[in-house]
Write an enzyme that holds these catalytic residues in place. Structure first.
Site, PDB file in Angstrom:
ATOM      1  CE  LYS A   1      10.581  70.250  45.466  1.00 31.50           C
ATOM      2  NZ  LYS A   1      11.390  70.896  46.495  1.00 31.50           N
TER       3      LYS A   1
ATOM      4  CE  LYS B   1      18.514  67.656  47.158  1.00 26.36           C
ATOM      5  NZ  LYS B   1      17.541  68.745  47.162  1.00 26.36           N
TER       6      LYS B   1
END
Length: 375
Positions: free
Chosen positions: A265, A165
């Site tokens: 997702k 990240k």
């Protein structure tokens, strides 16, 4: 076959440690998950889990799932769960939008359809490619040394794919990418996931500053328009994640050449039925696909890997698993389990996993033709 009853449980899933993303802008410590069981008049039951990654990451939240199911349940009671397109149409007519609330119902129907056919969901959705799928670690935003320490911890467990990240600061992000690439092992892959944190200028600055490195950036900016503008000024592969919600989004990604990779997702796009439509369009255009739940337990991981293994190599890039990040396990020893950094779909019919009755306890709500009240 008809749906006779829908039972719902609300569960809190504590994370093993606090998690930061989007450049440290978002912090998460507990996930809000909803489990549903769809029962039929032929004795088959299907399971689904809906678990947003907190309330601030995407336009989805746990209470919204439960409110959506309350609205949609009466519309699908009495329907054949194996007719998943019909189920989805009924949900859409009853509650436009709110795809994340529809996902657990859709998944439960696929579980039933698989059991009725005697096939795993992966086989039912087009056929299972048996090669195990790499699981990506999820490396929280931190200093380069802190992030490398997390990667090394995952390496010891066999992980060879990592999602790091970034997005906190352009200078720091350049340092993060260069440092981690310097310490990347041969055969490892690191995706640099921005989670929409950069402006267009920041994205171009960072990506062009590391143009010499063979890396991929995920969701560098907020919108598809932003990502397209960045695409025109940079050369690294781009993966679209948070802004891939619908088949229309996928059509635009393809037609405008916005990205070379995508992340589906399952909960965000509305379940397996809608995910398959996006998958097929991506494959038709040679776009690589990652598959992930938004969060949750082994149930969510298992439906994700069933879907992932309908994607052929080399287009199946990775999955993500949340099971090692939470402190509870509703189905010990069952379902898809990470082994040496890889995940495989169970071979039994349907989803192949159900939570323990004792762990679940009494349902919060039961919807049926006779009863649609909290119990």
């Amino acid at each position: 076959m008809k749906i006779t009853c829908i039972k719902l449980w609300h569960k809190s899933l504590p994370l093993a440690k606090p998690y930061w993303l989007s450049g440290g802008r978002l912090k998460f410590e507990v996930l809000d998950s909803t489990f549903i069981r769809v029962d039929t008049d032929e004795g088959l039951s299907g399971w689904g889990e809906g678990c947003p990654w907190g309330n601030t990451y995407l336009p989805a939240h746990g209470p919204g799932i439960r409110a959506g199911i309350e609205t949609m349940a009466p519309a699908i009671l009495g329907m054949d769960p194996r007719r998943t397109n019909h189920i989805n149409q009924a949900m859409d007519l009853t509650l436009p939008g709110h795809r994340y609330a529809k996902a657990p119902l859709d998944i439960a129907c696929w579980d039933i359809a698989g059991q009725a056919a005697g096939l795993p969901i992966a086989e039912l959705m087009g056929g299972c490619y048996p090669t195990p799928t790499p699981v990506a670690s999820s490396i929280s935003t931190g200093t380069p040394q802190e992030m490398l320490a997390e990667i090394e911890d995952y390496r010891e467990r066999g992980y060879r794919v990592h999602s790091a990240k970034v997005g906190a600061d352009t200078v720091e992000d350049i340092e993060r990418v260069r440092f981690l690439e310097t310490h990347r092992n041969r055969g490892e892959v690191i995706f640099y996931d921005v989670n929409r944190a950069w402006t267009r200028a920041e994205a171009v600055t960072v990506m062009n500053a590391v143009v010499d490195l063979p890396v991929t950036f995920e969701q560098p900016c907020e919108t598809l328009e932003d990502c397209l503008a960045v695409r025109r000024l940079t050369s690294h592969p781009i993966s679209i994640d948070e802004r891939l919600d619908t088949l229309a989004d996928m059509t635009r990604i393809v037609s405008e050449g916005i990205a070379e990779l995508i992340n589906i997702k399952i909960n965000r796009v509305g379940g397996l039925t809608r995910a398959a439509r996006i998958r097929d369009l991506a494959l038709a255009h040679g776009i690589g696909i990652s598959v992930m739940p938004t969060g949750g337990t082994v149930l969510a991981d298992t439906d994700a890997i069933h879907f992932a293994q309908t994607i052929p190599d080399p287009y199946r890039l990775r999955v993500w698993s949340c099971q090692d990040m939470i402190t509870v396990d509703p189905a010990p020893g069952r379902g898809a389990r990470v082994e040496d950094g890889m995940l495989s779909a169970p071979g039994g019919p349907g989803l192949g996993v159900a939570p323990d009755d004792e762990w679940l306890g009494k349902p919060d709500v039961v919807y049926s033709n006779e009863n649609s009240e909290p119990v």
